[in-house]
Write a protein that holds these residues in place. Structure first.
Motif, PDB file in Angstrom:
ATOM      1  N   PHE A   1       0.391 -11.644   6.987  1.00 17.44           N
ATOM      2  CA  PHE A   1       1.165 -12.859   6.738  1.00 17.44           C
ATOM      3  C   PHE A   1       0.445 -14.142   7.129  1.00 17.44           C
ATOM      4  N   THR A   2      -0.652 -14.055   7.892  1.00 20.16           N
ATOM      5  CA  THR A   2      -1.354 -15.266   8.326  1.00 20.16           C
ATOM      6  C   THR A   2      -2.013 -15.964   7.141  1.00 20.16           C
ATOM      7  N   VAL A   3      -1.805 -17.272   7.034  1.00 18.46           N
ATOM      8  CA  VAL A   3      -2.447 -18.070   5.986  1.00 18.46           C
ATOM      9  C   VAL A   3      -3.201 -19.210   6.659  1.00 18.46           C
ATOM     10  N   GLY A   4      -4.097 -19.810   5.899  1.00 20.08           N
ATOM     11  CA  GLY A   4      -4.854 -20.922   6.457  1.00 20.08           C
ATOM     12  C   GLY A   4      -6.239 -20.508   6.899  1.00 20.08           C
ATOM     13  N   ILE A   5      -6.794 -21.249   7.859  1.00 15.48           N
ATOM     14  CA  ILE A   5      -8.180 -21.067   8.251  1.00 15.48           C
ATOM     15  C   ILE A   5      -8.440 -19.715   8.914  1.00 15.48           C
ATOM     16  N   ASN A   6      -7.421 -19.159   9.566  1.00 16.64           N
ATOM     17  CA  ASN A   6      -7.600 -17.894  10.286  1.00 16.64           C
ATOM     18  C   ASN A   6      -7.225 -16.662   9.473  1.00 16.64           C
ATOM     19  N   GLN A   7      -6.871 -16.871   8.221  1.00 24.93           N
ATOM     20  CA  GLN A   7      -6.430 -15.720   7.444  1.00 24.93           C
ATOM     21  C   GLN A   7      -7.602 -14.820   7.062  1.00 24.93           C
ATOM     22  N   LEU A   8      -7.313 -13.555   6.923  1.00 24.83           N
ATOM     23  CA  LEU A   8      -8.331 -12.595   6.509  1.00 24.83           C
ATOM     24  C   LEU A   8      -8.621 -12.761   5.022  1.00 24.83           C
ATOM     25  N   PRO A   9      -9.846 -12.426   4.596  1.00 21.40           N
ATOM     26  CA  PRO A   9     -10.122 -12.409   3.152  1.00 21.40           C
ATOM     27  C   PRO A   9      -9.176 -11.415   2.466  1.00 21.40           C
ATOM     28  N   MET A  10      -8.927 -11.625   1.192  1.00 20.30           N
ATOM     29  CA  MET A  10      -7.950 -10.801   0.486  1.00 20.30           C
ATOM     30  C   MET A  10      -8.350  -9.321   0.479  1.00 20.30           C
ATOM     31  N   ARG A  11      -9.660  -9.041   0.442  1.00 17.54           N
ATOM     32  CA  ARG A  11     -10.089  -7.633   0.436  1.00 17.54           C
ATOM     33  C   ARG A  11      -9.716  -6.950   1.750  1.00 17.54           C
ATOM     34  N   LEU A  12      -9.695  -7.709   2.854  1.00 15.22           N
ATOM     35  CA  LEU A  12      -9.309  -7.127   4.137  1.00 15.22           C
ATOM     36  C   LEU A  12      -7.791  -7.061   4.271  1.00 15.22           C
ATOM     37  N   LYS A  13      -7.101  -8.008   3.641  1.00 16.86           N
ATOM     38  CA  LYS A  13      -5.645  -7.910   3.622  1.00 16.86           C
ATOM     39  C   LYS A  13      -5.216  -6.642   2.883  1.00 16.86           C
ATOM     40  N   GLU A  14      -6.005  -6.301   1.869  1.00 15.36           N
ATOM     41  CA  GLU A  14      -5.718  -5.063   1.140  1.00 15.36           C
ATOM     42  C   GLU A  14      -5.852  -3.852   2.061  1.00 15.36           C
ATOM     43  N   VAL A  15      -6.894  -3.860   2.911  1.00 16.35           N
ATOM     44  CA  VAL A  15      -7.077  -2.751   3.859  1.00 16.35           C
ATOM     45  C   VAL A  15      -5.920  -2.746   4.863  1.00 16.35           C
ATOM     46  N   SER A  16      -5.538  -3.945   5.348  1.00 17.83           N
ATOM     47  CA  SER A  16      -4.402  -4.032   6.274  1.00 17.83           C
ATOM     48  C   SER A  16      -3.135  -3.472   5.641  1.00 17.83           C
ATOM     49  N   ALA A  17      -2.921  -3.823   4.368  1.00 17.06           N
ATOM     50  CA  ALA A  17      -1.737  -3.320   3.670  1.00 17.06           C
ATOM     51  C   ALA A  17      -1.805  -1.804   3.509  1.00 17.06           C
ATOM     52  N   THR A  18      -3.013  -1.278   3.262  1.00 17.80           N
ATOM     53  CA  THR A  18      -3.188   0.177   3.126  1.00 17.80           C
ATOM     54  C   THR A  18      -2.859   0.880   4.436  1.00 17.80           C
ATOM     55  N   VAL A  19      -3.366   0.325   5.542  1.00 15.18           N
ATOM     56  CA  VAL A  19      -3.095   0.913   6.858  1.00 15.18           C
ATOM     57  C   VAL A  19      -1.594   0.870   7.151  1.00 15.18           C
ATOM     58  N   LEU A  20      -0.966  -0.267   6.837  1.00 17.35           N
ATOM     59  CA  LEU A  20       0.468  -0.396   7.086  1.00 17.35           C
ATOM     60  C   LEU A  20       1.259   0.587   6.230  1.00 17.35           C
ATOM     61  N   ALA A  21       0.808   0.786   4.981  1.00 13.35           N
ATOM     62  CA  ALA A  21       1.471   1.775   4.115  1.00 13.35           C
ATOM     63  C   ALA A  21       1.339   3.171   4.716  1.00 13.35           C
ATOM     64  N   ASN A  22       0.164   3.483   5.252  1.00 15.69           N
ATOM     65  CA  ASN A  22      -0.028   4.783   5.913  1.00 15.69           C
ATOM     66  C   ASN A  22       0.890   4.923   7.125  1.00 15.69           C
ATOM     67  N   ILE A  23       0.957   3.859   7.904  1.00 15.85           N
ATOM     68  CA  ILE A  23       1.781   3.885   9.121  1.00 15.85           C
ATOM     69  C   ILE A  23       3.254   4.090   8.754  1.00 15.85           C
ATOM     70  N   VAL A  24       3.702   3.383   7.724  1.00 12.37           N
ATOM     71  CA  VAL A  24       5.110   3.467   7.319  1.00 12.37           C
ATOM     72  C   VAL A  24       5.468   4.875   6.842  1.00 12.37           C
ATOM     73  N   SER A  25       4.519   5.532   6.180  1.00  9.85           N
ATOM     74  CA  SER A  25       4.803   6.875   5.657  1.00  9.85           C
ATOM     75  C   SER A  25       4.926   7.920   6.755  1.00  9.85           C
ATOM     76  N   SER A  26       4.652   7.531   8.005  1.00  8.77           N
ATOM     77  CA  SER A  26       4.748   8.480   9.122  1.00  8.77           C
ATOM     78  C   SER A  26       6.198   8.783   9.479  1.00  8.77           C
ATOM     79  N   GLY A  27       7.118   7.941   9.017  1.00  8.44           N
ATOM     80  CA  GLY A  27       8.533   8.194   9.280  1.00  8.44           C
ATOM     81  C   GLY A  27       8.989   7.811  10.675  1.00  8.44           C
ATOM     82  N   ALA A  28       8.267   6.926  11.335  1.00  7.10           N
ATOM     83  CA  ALA A  28       8.667   6.498  12.682  1.00  7.10           C
ATOM     84  C   ALA A  28       9.941   5.650  12.618  1.00  7.10           C
ATOM     85  N   ASP A  29      10.531   5.424  13.769  1.00  7.24           N
ATOM     86  CA  ASP A  29      11.760   4.627  13.846  1.00  7.24           C
ATOM     87  C   ASP A  29      11.385   3.141  13.926  1.00  7.24           C
ATOM     88  N   PHE A  30      11.193   2.524  12.763  1.00  7.95           N
ATOM     89  CA  PHE A  30      10.693   1.147  12.721  1.00  7.95           C
ATOM     90  C   PHE A  30      11.746   0.120  13.136  1.00  7.95           C
TER      91      PHE A  30
END
Length: 833
Positions: free
Chosen positions: A388-417
């Motif tokens: 969600f970070t935007v501006g000068i400190n935001q990650l490049p879009m290719r790394l946001k994609e990796v972050s989103a992939t990791v988050l998708a993996n984490i979510v599929s674990s079925g934890a109590d979010f």
């Protein structure tokens, strides 16, 4: 002076014989089948040993001769030990030869004798090695080769300087060549000799490593004979002590893989396992080897460097970890060992370090157990922040994609979010504003990250604990229309993720989705095109048809849109193809067929007063098709939908049956009434009193569906029973011949299971259905008489009469009157009006 004189005298007597001790040292370990010691040593032409060279105490050639005060010469170590024993026993030091007491225990080095012995030794070694050199050539007898290798090993063990002589004599390549000998004994002895030659001598190790010798040694690790493997791993262990050779050993294809296997073997002997493990520990000095070990399942060296190495090394190891394909067990191990460190890098590392950490976490998080470990390590807050970070400190879009992939993996674990806070405000991943941010991000990024963000929502809507939060947030955001647009995405992974999400939310958002599909162009057509694909049965198709199946079945406008798009023709062809075995089933065949059946059943909900839809139901022979699907035991949803569809179709039978035309009575019939009896017409339906067929009037009798529906009354699934009973009830509904309908049911043995349903009282819906059906059945006097004696039925009806809702109590009252459990007052009071 006496010792030096002895040396000079010794050189005069060149004809003195060999000492037996020297002979033993020469070939004491030779094979029992070798030639006699005497003939072998004669052939070596070694200079004879002289008495002055031998220590009187050890009877061996001296290496460090010293002289005591009376002029006798001994090996320093031997005479020192003698003096110590004298002191320990409480005696004054004596000369071992004369036994006379000594005034002093001073030792004077005999340098001349020492130099002479060294020269003599060198000459002997040279002669012996020359002989060995001539023997280590093609064609030499096995026994000679073994003796030569044995002697070289013996010489190297005697003196470190002799190893230099062996190297200078260029014997090492010749020994290495013996690794290819046809004799196993020779190969084993060559491995052992090379190890002895290499011990403590880096120069010799370099010579051994020249050419393809290391590759040859590695091949021995896979040999069947255990001694060959043991000697080979011992030699590699010795060579691996040289840091310069570590990379070369690791560079041999398969070397590290085999060593890793040996180090974890349960069948190798302990010594071999330990040597293999120590060799790998030495090879860890080279980063390339560490990578290979990680690739072959030995992760600890890589993780050690990741945690303890320099900044550059840590970055390198994290990057490589992100490239590895890890087994699930290894993912858990890595998460436990290095998960926290990688999460810390995400929080505060440089962009380059964060990229490496993210890629590593991407690998680790793709397994449920390891993902949960990462959650405990605190991965969620930095992941969401990166997205969600935007501006000068935001990650490049290719790394946001990796972050989103990791988050998708984490979510599929079925934890109590719901219970995992993301910040100080205690917001969670399912908080409304967080979900709104995800939805906004989906609409404002490229396809790659869109797919991962959709997968995050898929994971959250797949959990019963977070489903309602996400559905509520989607509704409040008004994102329904934007979500269904992804159904048309050209990227298959984006389309699949969107279909999965829409399918997940469709049970609770059916009407919203139906409105959205009706109000937009293209999406419905795209959905149907997915279902129509003929490349087997994919998950995408199962989700597409499942989505359509969950939309309100009585939405006639949507049904007509589907009709205009040709959806039902496709659905019928798919069902027939599956039933005929043309389309082979995979793991998605069951949800696909369930969805097809439910979509097709939509037509049966809008038959009333719709000639066009009735014509279509006839064209597709829906009654026969659903009767066939009713027999698919094990597919409860298909059976339920099929029974419901048959109920809807059967309700139309009384309108669609063809009533025969009876000719009007003529003049004669008026005069002679006996001639006016109606004609007998054969082939009429007992229940509908017309000409029925399964295709044209959807008659359950003609379609032989009654017996199949009765069979479903004994089903374990209540939903199947409810649907089957509802369909059977159309046989004695208003507008048909109830008595004949009951007879048909009786002939199909359907009355007893209905009574059993009444007695069981499993659900309120079933109780209401059973009471209604039993009341109709009891209208037939013979059956009512027979049942009146069943106390269980009477009790069940009384219970319904007492505790049911208003309508059920009324029906139960009528039923009780049929079996004389209540008085029938209609016969006492005259009818009014």
């Amino acid at each position: 002076m006496a010792a030096d004189l002895g040396v000079e005298l010794a050189f005069v007597g060149l004809e003195d014989g060999f000492s037996e001790k020297m002979a033993e040292n020469w070939d004491g370990n030779l094979d029992s089948g070798s030639r006699s010691d005497e003939s072998y040593h004669d052939s070596l032409r070694v200079e004879p040993i002289y008495e002055a060279f031998l220590c009187p105490l050890t009877k061996e050639v001296m290496r460090n001769p010293v002289t005591i005060e009376n002029g006798q010469t001994f090996e320093r170590e031997a005479i020192e030990k003698w003096f110590k024993e004298c002191r320990d026993s409480g005696k004054r030091p004596t000369c071992p030869l004369t036994q006379k007491e000594l005034k002093s225990t001073d030792l004077n080095p005999s340098l001349a004798l020492r130099n002479t012995i060294e020269e003599w030794t060198k000459r002997n070694v040279a002669v012996q090695l020359d002989k060995a050199c001539r023997i280590l050539s093609p064609g030499s007898p096995e026994v000679d080769v073994l003796q030569a290798l044995n002697h070289i090993a013996h010489i190297c063990q005697k003196s470190r300087s002799n190893k230099h002589v062996v190297r200078n004599a260029e014997l090492i390549p010749m020994i290495a060549e013996m690794l290819k000998h046809g004799s196993r004994k020779v190969r084993i002895k060559a491995l052992e000799t090379l190890r002895i030659v290499a011990e403590g001598d880096d120069d010799n190790k370099d010579v051994i490593a020249a050419g393809d010798t290391i590759r040859t040694i590695v091949k021995f690790l896979s040999r069947e004979h255990s001694q060959e493997r043991e000697e080979a791993v011992s030699l590699l262990y010795e060579l691996s002590k040289s840091e310069l050779l570590c990379e070369k050993i690791g560079g041999v294809g398969g070397a590290i893989l085999i060593l890793v296997g040996m180090a974890s073997s349960k069948s190798e002997n302990i010594s071999t396992v330990e040597k293999a493990d120590k060799t790998l520990q030495n090879l860890e000095k080279c980063e390339k080897n560490v990578r290979q070990m990680a690739e072959n399942g030995r992760l600890q060296p890589l993780l050690t460097l990741l945690l303890e190495g320099s900044a550059d090394t840590q970055l390198s190891m994290a990057s490589y970890l992100g490239e590895l394909v890890l087994s699930n067990d290894v993912k858990v191990f890595v998460a436990e060992t290095a998960g926290s460190a990688l999460v810390d890098v995400m929080k505060s590392g440089s962009k380059q370090a964060r990229e490496a950490a993210l890629k590593a976490l991407n690998q680790i998080s793709s397994y449920e157990a390891s993902a949960k470990i990462l959650i405990q390590a605190g991965i969620l807050p930095p992941l969401v922040k990166d997205l969600f970070t935007v501006g000068i400190n935001q990650l490049p879009m290719r790394l946001k994609e990796v972050s989103a992939t990791v988050l998708a993996n984490i979510v599929s674990s079925g934890a109590d979010f719901e219970s995992i806070p993301l910040d100080q405000d205690h917001r969670t991943l399912v908080s409304e504003d967080i979900v709104h941010n995800l939805l906004h991000l989906i609409s404002n990024t490229g396809p790659a990250i869109e797919c991962k963000l959709l997968q995050i929502l898929v994971g959250l809507t797949s959990s019963s604990t977070t489903f309602m939060n996400i559905v509520a947030a989607i509704k409040s955001s008004g994102a329904t229309i934007s979500l269904i647009q992804f159904v048309e995405a050209p990227q298959r992974d984006v389309r699949m993720a969107s279909l999965k999400l829409l399918h997940n939310i469709s049970p609770d958002m059916g009407q919203e989705l139906a409105d959205a599909f009706r109000g937009t162009a293209g999406q419905l057509s795209s959905l149907i095109n997915v279902i129509a694909e003929n490349n087997g049965i994919s998950e995408e198709q199962a989700d597409a048809v499942g989505l359509l199946a969950n939309l309100p079945e009585r939405d006639s406008d949507l049904t007509r849109r589907l009709l205009d798009e040709g959806a039902f023709k496709i659905v019928v062809s798919k069902v027939v193809s599956i039933r005929q075995g043309i389309t082979r089933g995979g793991r998605f065949v069951t949800p696909f067929l369930e969805g097809l059946a439910k979509v097709l059943s939509r037509l049966t909900y809008i038959l009333e007063g719709e000639p066009e839809i009735i014509a279509l139901a006839r064209e597709y022979n829906l009654a026969a098709l659903f009767t066939d699907l009713l027999q698919m035991n094990g597919l409860d949803n298909v059976q339920t939908v099929s029974a419901q569809a048959l109920q809807n179709l059967s309700k139309q039978s009384r309108h669609l049956t063809r009533i025969p035309v009876v000719p009007e009575s003529g003049f004669c019939c008026t005069i002679f009434p006996c001639l006016g009896n109606p004609p007998v017409i054969n082939g009429l339906c007992r229940v509908h009193h017309g000409f029925c067929s399964v295709k044209d009037s959807f008659c359950l009798l003609e379609g032989r569906a009654v017996e199949k529906l009765v069979a479903c009354l004994d089903h374990a699934n209540v939903k199947v029973i409810e649907a089957a009973l509802s369909a059977l009830c159309t046989l004695f509904d208003d507008g048909v011949d109830i008595e004949q309908g009951v007879s048909v049911l009786d002939e199909a043995d359907g009355i007893k299971p209905i009574l059993e349903i009444l007695r069981e009282n499993r659900t309120e819906t079933l109780k209401q259905q059973a009471v209604w059906a039993v009341e109709r059945i009891l209208r037939k006097e013979e059956i009512a008489y027979e049942i009146s004696g069943d106390q269980n039925v009477g009790t069940a009806l009384v219970d319904a009469f007492r505790h049911g809702d208003y309508r059920t109590r009324q029906i139960a009252e009528r039923a009780l009157k049929h079996v004389d459990k209540l008085p029938n007052f209609s016969g006492i009071f005259p009818k009014v009006g």
